[in-house]
Design a protein around this motif. Structure first.
Motif, mmCIF file in Angstrom:
data_model
loop_
_atom_site.group_PDB
_atom_site.id
_atom_site.type_symbol
_atom_site.label_atom_id
_atom_site.label_comp_id
_atom_site.label_asym_id
_atom_site.label_seq_id
_atom_site.Cartn_x
_atom_site.Cartn_y
_atom_site.Cartn_z
ATOM 1 N N ALA A 90 -8.636 -2.425 41.028
ATOM 2 C CA ALA A 90 -8.480 -3.482 40.431
ATOM 3 C C ALA A 90 -8.911 -3.711 38.886
ATOM 4 O O ALA A 90 -9.706 -2.608 38.715
ATOM 5 C CB ALA A 90 -9.395 -4.660 41.183
ATOM 6 N N HIS A 91 -8.410 -4.452 38.047
ATOM 7 C CA HIS A 91 -8.681 -4.342 36.801
ATOM 8 C C HIS A 91 -9.095 -6.076 36.396
ATOM 9 O O HIS A 91 -8.210 -6.806 35.958
ATOM 10 C CB HIS A 91 -7.355 -4.046 36.051
ATOM 11 N N PRO A 92 -10.651 -6.196 36.273
ATOM 12 C CA PRO A 92 -10.704 -7.657 36.190
ATOM 13 C C PRO A 92 -10.529 -8.035 34.645
ATOM 14 O O PRO A 92 -10.409 -7.183 33.680
ATOM 15 C CB PRO A 92 -12.155 -7.879 36.218
ATOM 16 N N LEU A 93 -10.193 -9.264 34.403
ATOM 17 C CA LEU A 93 -9.831 -9.918 33.076
ATOM 18 C C LEU A 93 -10.953 -10.924 32.557
ATOM 19 O O LEU A 93 -11.526 -11.505 33.684
ATOM 20 C CB LEU A 93 -8.456 -10.096 33.020
ATOM 21 N N ASP A 94 -10.710 -11.603 31.650
ATOM 22 C CA ASP A 94 -11.617 -12.578 30.896
ATOM 23 C C ASP A 94 -11.295 -13.913 32.100
ATOM 24 O O ASP A 94 -10.265 -14.005 32.762
ATOM 25 C CB ASP A 94 -11.288 -13.184 30.005
ATOM 26 N N GLY A 95 -12.368 -14.762 32.341
ATOM 27 C CA GLY A 95 -12.141 -16.091 32.852
ATOM 28 C C GLY A 95 -11.994 -15.793 34.379
ATOM 29 O O GLY A 95 -11.311 -16.769 35.161
ATOM 30 N N GLY A 96 -12.258 -14.867 34.950
ATOM 31 C CA GLY A 96 -12.156 -14.666 36.457
ATOM 32 C C GLY A 96 -10.797 -14.311 36.998
ATOM 33 O O GLY A 96 -10.548 -14.205 38.136
ATOM 34 N N ALA A 97 -10.014 -14.051 36.018
ATOM 35 C CA ALA A 97 -8.865 -13.381 36.241
ATOM 36 C C ALA A 97 -8.748 -12.031 36.783
ATOM 37 O O ALA A 97 -9.818 -11.088 36.442
ATOM 38 C CB ALA A 97 -7.736 -13.548 35.221
ATOM 39 N N ALA A 98 -7.830 -11.348 37.357
ATOM 40 C CA ALA A 98 -7.809 -9.997 37.863
ATOM 41 C C ALA A 98 -6.503 -9.341 38.150
ATOM 42 O O ALA A 98 -5.668 -10.332 38.703
ATOM 43 C CB ALA A 98 -8.759 -9.559 38.902
ATOM 44 N N ALA A 99 -6.110 -8.035 37.848
ATOM 45 C CA ALA A 99 -4.832 -7.670 38.258
ATOM 46 C C ALA A 99 -5.116 -6.795 39.279
ATOM 47 O O ALA A 99 -6.388 -5.819 39.282
ATOM 48 C CB ALA A 99 -4.278 -6.722 37.066
ATOM 49 N N VAL A 100 -4.421 -6.451 40.459
ATOM 50 C CA VAL A 100 -4.833 -5.712 41.438
ATOM 51 C C VAL A 100 -3.928 -4.891 42.052
ATOM 52 O O VAL A 100 -2.350 -5.276 42.051
ATOM 53 C CB VAL A 100 -5.013 -6.806 42.776
ATOM 54 N N ALA A 101 -3.904 -3.492 42.182
ATOM 55 C CA ALA A 101 -3.153 -2.641 42.886
ATOM 56 C C ALA A 101 -3.434 -2.343 44.463
ATOM 57 O O ALA A 101 -4.402 -1.464 44.587
ATOM 58 C CB ALA A 101 -3.087 -1.243 42.153
ATOM 59 N N TYR A 102 -2.593 -2.940 45.247
ATOM 60 C CA TYR A 102 -2.800 -2.665 46.535
ATOM 61 C C TYR A 102 -2.102 -1.600 47.059
ATOM 62 O O TYR A 102 -1.175 -0.848 46.351
ATOM 63 C CB TYR A 102 -2.198 -3.904 47.443
ATOM 64 N N HIS A 103 -2.856 -1.048 48.199
ATOM 65 C CA HIS A 103 -1.967 0.190 48.661
ATOM 66 C C HIS A 103 -0.513 -0.101 48.902
ATOM 67 O O HIS A 103 0.493 0.754 48.722
ATOM 68 C CB HIS A 103 -2.578 0.791 49.950
ATOM 69 N N ASP A 104 -0.474 -1.360 49.484
ATOM 70 C CA ASP A 104 1.078 -2.034 49.679
ATOM 71 C C ASP A 104 1.939 -2.092 48.424
ATOM 72 O O ASP A 104 1.254 -3.131 47.579
ATOM 73 C CB ASP A 104 0.924 -3.077 50.656
ATOM 74 N N ARG A 111 2.102 -10.094 43.800
ATOM 75 C CA ARG A 111 0.722 -10.656 43.075
ATOM 76 C C ARG A 111 0.975 -10.405 41.454
ATOM 77 O O ARG A 111 0.474 -11.284 40.695
ATOM 78 C CB ARG A 111 -0.385 -9.674 43.600
ATOM 79 N N LEU A 112 1.977 -9.495 41.181
ATOM 80 C CA LEU A 112 2.054 -9.439 39.698
ATOM 81 C C LEU A 112 3.162 -10.157 38.987
ATOM 82 O O LEU A 112 3.425 -10.536 37.789
ATOM 83 C CB LEU A 112 2.560 -7.820 39.322
ATOM 84 N N GLY A 113 3.384 -11.114 40.014
ATOM 85 C CA GLY A 113 4.444 -12.308 39.489
ATOM 86 C C GLY A 113 5.789 -11.988 38.829
ATOM 87 O O GLY A 113 6.454 -11.058 39.147
ATOM 88 N N PRO A 114 5.757 -12.165 37.358
ATOM 89 C CA PRO A 114 7.040 -11.923 36.664
ATOM 90 C C PRO A 114 7.352 -10.600 36.404
ATOM 91 O O PRO A 114 8.392 -10.041 36.105
ATOM 92 C CB PRO A 114 7.021 -12.376 35.326
ATOM 93 N N ASP A 115 6.169 -9.772 36.335
ATOM 94 C CA ASP A 115 6.381 -8.241 36.177
ATOM 95 C C ASP A 115 6.359 -7.410 37.504
ATOM 96 O O ASP A 115 6.612 -6.285 37.625
ATOM 97 C CB ASP A 115 5.054 -7.854 35.388
ATOM 98 N N GLY A 116 6.440 -8.135 38.698
ATOM 99 C CA GLY A 116 6.689 -7.506 40.055
ATOM 100 C C GLY A 116 7.818 -6.467 40.089
ATOM 101 O O GLY A 116 7.936 -5.495 40.407
ATOM 102 N N THR A 170 3.599 -9.102 31.040
ATOM 103 C CA THR A 170 2.252 -10.100 31.336
ATOM 104 C C THR A 170 1.100 -9.219 31.190
ATOM 105 O O THR A 170 1.135 -7.782 31.532
ATOM 106 C CB THR A 170 2.457 -10.594 32.624
ATOM 107 N N GLU A 171 -0.063 -9.796 30.681
ATOM 108 C CA GLU A 171 -1.239 -9.111 30.336
ATOM 109 C C GLU A 171 -1.847 -8.330 31.511
ATOM 110 O O GLU A 171 -2.133 -7.322 31.367
ATOM 111 C CB GLU A 171 -2.175 -9.918 29.748
ATOM 112 N N PRO A 172 -1.780 -9.003 32.765
ATOM 113 C CA PRO A 172 -2.506 -8.293 34.020
ATOM 114 C C PRO A 172 -1.662 -7.101 34.245
ATOM 115 O O PRO A 172 -2.366 -5.951 34.440
ATOM 116 C CB PRO A 172 -2.039 -9.152 35.204
#
Ligand SMILES: Cc1cc2nc3c(=O)[nH]c(=O)nc-3n(C[C@H](O)[C@H](O)[C@H](O)COP(=O)(O)OP(=O)(O)OC[C@H]3O[C@@H](n4cnc5c(N)ncnc54)[C@H](O)[C@@H]3O)c2cc1C
Length: 490
Positions: A90-104, A111-116, A170-172
């Motif tokens: 996982a990669h936390p970002l400012d303001g409680g945001a985070a990007a997450v790489a699941y095994h799945d 979870r990555l939305g537009p970059d999914g 996207t930044e995440p």
């Protein structure tokens, strides 16, 4: 001491992989280790007067779960349980945001939305060809790959990584990918870091980023047990300072080129010595082992489920700090990797106390105490963390070399990971393992395919030595069920 077929200097994963492979070929093998226990980067210890076990170096094992050596060796069949967290990193970002790489992979893309869709297009084909991609990148890269799709998939992706962060907008998603590339501990973006990002990035969705139940030392124990059961011996607590100490037909060095220069002195030809001196060392690690009273209070609770957490901020911030470390400039907010092993392996928490493993990327030879540096970095994304710390032990980059001579100036990669030094590691040569001294081979992470716990440097060096020195062309079987299947001929 009686003459043996093979003396191995160093019992890291590569030294042990070489030793196991050669013992399996029926040779007498003796391993010499300067530390009190075997394992090199796999060692651990209890610290701070508690029963809590800390991994002193490596903690997370995507490469050991996937490499050809460990697939053959079969850790699971030897009782080493690789526990795979559902969130690889996982990669936390400012303001409680985070990007997450699941095994799945699908969950990650959702979870990555537009970059999914872009993440799916990037990683999906690599996951489908995972063994081929892994074997290609974790090879000596001196023969045609078994799966020709691997270089065809990787080539354009590495180029795209270099030019435009694989199209992530996207930044995440950009930060998530850059955090994996930072494992190269070198210039960003670069071809070498792109290859590492794709290797580790896709493995998160394939064999995963597991932690061995009970700690990394379990891997070292399994290797040492196999060696002993095939007649090998291990001698700890003595640093070999001259090759003349060793009475062996073949010597396998799980050491850096710098140590080879010291061990062999002017017995090496001038030209080769000059080439070894040109091999350069990269940025360093500065590590802290924390003993804490509770799980890390991440601002974003989802980060708390991750096996590994990258603290690098945005893509731009990670690029700046990593490139500064390469240039020898140590900033106040370095890239930090954090693992709370008990998240994946609850048995690692004992009596309400648990270990936290964290290291920062800093310039080679950085003498700063990493405790305040890393504590501040974790606090930024997990306010209140400092209040959970019962004890801590910092190892500045300058101290790593006395713990393990394979980490010059704190470079835990045993040599900078650049494009040139990935292929021509340690010197430009068709057989990078063989030295000009008869029967003397290098087999450490300073040879291809480079750092991490995959055993491939030792395995490939052993195969080269078996062929050239003992005329053994059949690759020994490594699995625990001796004699159950045919050996491979190459
Ligand atoms: C803080 C840290 C975190 C890491 N995290 C990870 C991770 O999570 N996952 C991962 O895959 N990798 C990780 N790594 C990297 C990994 O540990 C190394 O790439 C790997 O251990 C290299 O294996 P090796 O056998 O080449 O060398 P090492 O494991 O370094 O072993 C070399 C051995 O040789 C011995 N030795 C050297 N010279 C002599 C001599 N002259 N005489 C006798 N003995 C000698 C040393 O004492 C040592 O035991 C990490 C490393 C560090 C330091």
């Amino acid at each position: 001491m009686t003459r043996v077929d093979v003396a191995v200097v160093g019992s890291g994963p590569n030294g042990l992989a070489a030793a196991v492979t050669m013992a399996r070929a029926g040779l007498s093998v003796h391993v010499h280790e300067q530390a009190a226990t075997v394992g090199g980067g796999l060692r651990g210890a209890t610290l701070f007067d508690s029963e809590v076990w800390h991994d002193l170096c490596a903690a997370v094992h995507p490469m050991a779960a996937a490499s050809a050596f460990f697939r053959e060796f079969d850790l699971a069949a030897r009782g080493v349980v690789l526990l795979r967290p559902s969130i690889a990193y996982a990669h936390p970002l400012d303001g409680g945001a985070a990007a997450v790489a699941y095994h799945d992979l699908a969950a990650t893309c959702d979870r990555l939305g537009p970059d999914g869709r872009r993440w799916q297009r990037l990683m999906g084909p690599l996951v489908r060809h995972s063994a081929g991609v892994t074997d290609f990148l974790l090879s000596g890269q001196r023969s045609l790959p078994d799966d020709l799709a691997a270089p065809l998939l990787l080539g354009p992706r590495i180029l795209e990584h270099l030019l435009r962060a694989n199209g992530m907008r996207t930044e995440p998603a950009r930060a998530l990918l850059t955090g994996v590339a930072a494992h190269a501990m070198g210039r960003l973006p670069s071809v070498a870091a792109g290859a590492i990002a794709l290797l580790l990035g896709h493995l998160a969705h394939a064999t995963g980023w597991p932690l061995p139940q009970g700690g990394s030392v379990r891997i070292a124990e399994a290797l040492a047990d196999d060696l002993r059961s095939h007649g090998g011996t291990v001698h700890t607590g003595h640093q070999v300072t001259d090759l003349a100490e060793l009475d062996a037909r073949v010597i396998m060095l799980d050491t850096t080129p710098r140590s080879l220069l010291a061990l062999a002195g002017d017995r090496l030809p001038q030209r080769y010595r000059r080439a070894l001196k040109r091999f350069h060392y990269g940025p360093a690690a500065a590590k802290v082992d924390f003993l804490v009273s509770e799980p890390i209070p991440w601002a974003n609770p989802e980060v708390g489920g991750a096996g590994t957490v990258h603290l690098g901020g945005t893509r731009a911030e990670t690029l700046t700090t990593e490139n500064s470390a390469v240039r020898g400039v140590g900033g106040a907010e370095p890239f930090v990797l954090v693992v709370d092993p008990a998240v994946t392996d609850p048995g690692r928490a004992v009596g309400g106390r648990r270990p936290v493993w964290a290291y920062a990327h800093v310039p080679n030879g950085d003498a700063r105490d990493p405790v305040p540096l890393i504590t501040r970095r974790i606090e930024k994304y997990a306010p209140g963390f400092a209040d959970t710390v019962i004890a801590s032990r910092g190892v500045p980059a300058t101290e790593y070399e006395s713990y393990n001579p394979n980490y010059p100036g704190g470079d835990i990669g045993a040599g900078a990971v650049t494009l040139t030094q990935s292929v021509f590691r340690p010197v430009p040569a068709w057989n990078p393992y063989r030295t000009p001294l008869p029967g003397v081979y290098l087999c450490s992470a300073s040879t291809p395919p480079g750092p991490s716990v995959h055993g491939m440097c030792g395995y490939l060096a052993a195969r080269a030595a078996l062929r050239a020195e003992f005329n053994v062309t059949t690759i020994p079987r490594l699995g625990p069920d001796d004699g159950a299947g045919p050996a491979q001929r190459r």
